[in-house]
Scaffold this motif. Structure first.
Motif, short mmCIF file in Angstrom:
data_model
loop_
_atom_site.label_atom_id
_atom_site.label_comp_id
_atom_site.label_asym_id
_atom_site.label_seq_id
_atom_site.Cartn_x
_atom_site.Cartn_y
_atom_site.Cartn_z
N VAL A 15 0.95 -1.03 -0.07
CA VAL A 15 0.07 -0.13 -0.02
C VAL A 15 0.89 1.12 -0.01
O VAL A 15 1.72 1.37 0.86
CB VAL A 15 -0.84 0.01 1.37
N LEU A 16 0.85 1.98 -1.02
CA LEU A 16 1.68 3.31 -1.06
C LEU A 16 1.03 4.22 -0.36
O LEU A 16 1.94 5.02 0.58
CB LEU A 16 1.72 3.74 -2.47
N SER A 17 -0.17 4.47 0.07
CA SER A 17 -0.73 5.53 0.64
C SER A 17 -2.20 5.28 1.24
O SER A 17 -2.64 4.48 0.45
CB SER A 17 -0.73 6.98 -0.06
N PHE A 18 -2.56 5.52 2.28
CA PHE A 18 -3.88 5.45 2.82
C PHE A 18 -4.26 6.57 3.59
O PHE A 18 -3.56 6.87 4.43
CB PHE A 18 -3.96 4.33 3.78
N LYS A 19 -5.34 7.60 3.08
CA LYS A 19 -5.76 8.74 3.45
C LYS A 19 -7.12 8.52 3.83
O LYS A 19 -7.90 8.29 3.21
CB LYS A 19 -5.42 9.63 2.55
N TRP A 34 -15.64 17.42 5.66
CA TRP A 34 -15.11 19.00 5.02
C TRP A 34 -13.94 18.64 4.18
O TRP A 34 -13.32 19.77 3.82
CB TRP A 34 -15.19 19.97 6.25
N GLY A 35 -13.45 17.66 4.14
CA GLY A 35 -12.00 17.36 3.37
C GLY A 35 -10.88 17.31 4.10
O GLY A 35 -9.58 17.36 3.46
N ALA A 36 -11.06 17.74 5.33
CA ALA A 36 -9.70 17.65 6.12
C ALA A 36 -8.99 16.26 6.29
O ALA A 36 -9.55 15.44 6.70
CB ALA A 36 -9.85 18.54 7.55
N GLY A 42 -3.97 0.70 10.53
CA GLY A 42 -5.39 1.12 10.23
C GLY A 42 -5.66 2.21 11.13
O GLY A 42 -4.95 2.55 11.98
N TRP A 43 -6.58 2.82 10.73
CA TRP A 43 -7.24 4.19 11.27
C TRP A 43 -7.94 4.02 12.61
O TRP A 43 -8.94 2.93 12.24
CB TRP A 43 -8.04 4.99 10.55
N ASN A 44 -7.79 4.24 13.79
CA ASN A 44 -8.48 4.10 15.00
C ASN A 44 -9.73 5.02 15.27
O ASN A 44 -10.14 4.98 16.40
CB ASN A 44 -7.56 3.86 15.96
N GLY A 45 -9.99 6.01 14.26
CA GLY A 45 -11.05 6.71 14.56
C GLY A 45 -10.81 7.95 15.37
O GLY A 45 -11.61 8.65 16.05
N THR A 46 -9.63 8.26 15.38
CA THR A 46 -9.13 9.31 16.24
C THR A 46 -8.43 10.59 15.41
O THR A 46 -8.04 10.11 14.32
CB THR A 46 -7.94 9.12 17.47
N PHE A 47 -8.28 11.72 15.80
CA PHE A 47 -7.69 12.67 15.19
C PHE A 47 -6.89 13.71 16.37
O PHE A 47 -7.71 14.01 17.23
CB PHE A 47 -8.49 13.62 14.29
N LEU A 48 -5.71 13.80 16.07
CA LEU A 48 -4.66 14.56 17.24
C LEU A 48 -5.23 14.02 18.67
O LEU A 48 -5.10 14.75 19.44
CB LEU A 48 -5.34 16.16 16.96
N GLY A 49 -5.05 12.62 18.68
CA GLY A 49 -5.41 12.13 19.99
C GLY A 49 -7.01 12.10 20.46
O GLY A 49 -7.11 11.54 21.36
N LEU A 92 -11.09 11.19 20.01
CA LEU A 92 -11.92 10.27 19.54
C LEU A 92 -12.94 11.17 18.65
O LEU A 92 -13.41 12.51 18.92
CB LEU A 92 -13.00 9.57 20.60
N LEU A 93 -13.13 10.99 17.49
CA LEU A 93 -13.88 11.65 16.61
C LEU A 93 -15.51 11.11 16.67
O LEU A 93 -15.69 10.00 17.23
CB LEU A 93 -13.63 11.64 15.06
N GLN A 94 -16.39 12.11 16.66
CA GLN A 94 -17.82 11.67 16.56
C GLN A 94 -18.15 10.68 15.50
O GLN A 94 -17.52 10.74 14.36
CB GLN A 94 -18.67 12.88 16.58
N PRO A 95 -19.45 9.67 15.67
CA PRO A 95 -19.63 8.92 14.43
C PRO A 95 -20.17 9.74 13.21
O PRO A 95 -20.61 10.96 13.41
CB PRO A 95 -21.04 8.35 15.04
N GLY A 96 -19.80 9.29 11.96
CA GLY A 96 -20.11 9.94 10.88
C GLY A 96 -19.48 9.37 9.66
O GLY A 96 -18.78 8.26 9.73
N VAL A 97 -19.73 9.85 8.54
CA VAL A 97 -19.08 9.39 7.21
C VAL A 97 -17.80 9.98 6.95
O VAL A 97 -17.84 11.06 7.02
CB VAL A 97 -20.17 9.46 6.13
N PHE A 98 -16.84 9.13 6.69
CA PHE A 98 -15.64 9.61 6.14
C PHE A 98 -15.27 9.11 4.86
O PHE A 98 -15.94 7.94 4.32
CB PHE A 98 -14.42 9.27 7.16
N THR A 99 -14.57 9.64 4.13
CA THR A 99 -13.89 9.44 2.82
C THR A 99 -12.44 8.90 2.86
O THR A 99 -11.67 9.32 3.72
CB THR A 99 -14.07 10.22 1.91
N TYR A 100 -12.25 8.02 1.91
CA TYR A 100 -10.89 7.42 2.06
C TYR A 100 -10.39 7.34 0.68
O TYR A 100 -11.10 7.38 -0.37
CB TYR A 100 -10.46 6.18 2.75
N VAL A 101 -8.88 7.57 0.59
CA VAL A 101 -8.36 7.33 -0.89
C VAL A 101 -6.97 6.46 -0.46
O VAL A 101 -6.48 6.57 0.43
CB VAL A 101 -7.90 8.37 -1.59
#
Length: 108
Positions: free
Chosen positions: A42-46, A51-53, A69-76, A78-87
């Motif tokens: 895997v070269l990259s996983f984003k 909002w595209g952040a 793998g991503w654990n559902g956090t950002f800057l330590g 927990l993020l709220q439930p919701g839809v996220f996008t990946y590339v």
């Protein structure tokens, strides 16, 4: 007589459509899964919020490795439930680069 053979560089990549990072050891990380006979790395996983952040990024790792793998956090936090996008970009065993994208539901 001429015979043309076209070889398709098919790769099989799977990223779940939902995950629940609640530390129950079931679907706690969003990871990139692939057939290792077809995908070298895997070269990259984003992962991006609505909002595209950029909320997560990992580069140059083997498929099926949940440690990347991503654990559902950002800057330590927990993020709220919701839809996220990946590339994600993967390199096949032939050296070709393939891009996959989609969305994922984070559940708590």
């Amino acid at each position: 007589t001429t015979l043309n053979v076209q070889v398709e560089d098919a790769v099989e990549v799977f990223v779940p459509t939902a995950f629940s990072p609640n530390e129950d050891r079931v679907n706690d990380r969003l990871a990139v899964y692939a057939n290792p006979l077809l995908v070298r790395k895997v070269l990259s996983f984003k992962v991006f919020d609505r909002w595209g952040a950029l909320v997560y990024q990992a580069d140059n790792f083997l498929p099926n490795d949940e440690d990347y793998g991503w654990n559902g956090t950002f800057l330590g936090q927990l993020l709220q439930p919701g839809v996220f996008t990946y590339v994600t970009q993967v390199e096949s065993v032939s050296g070709a680069v393939h891009t996959f994208s989609g969305d994922v539901l984070l559940l708590r």
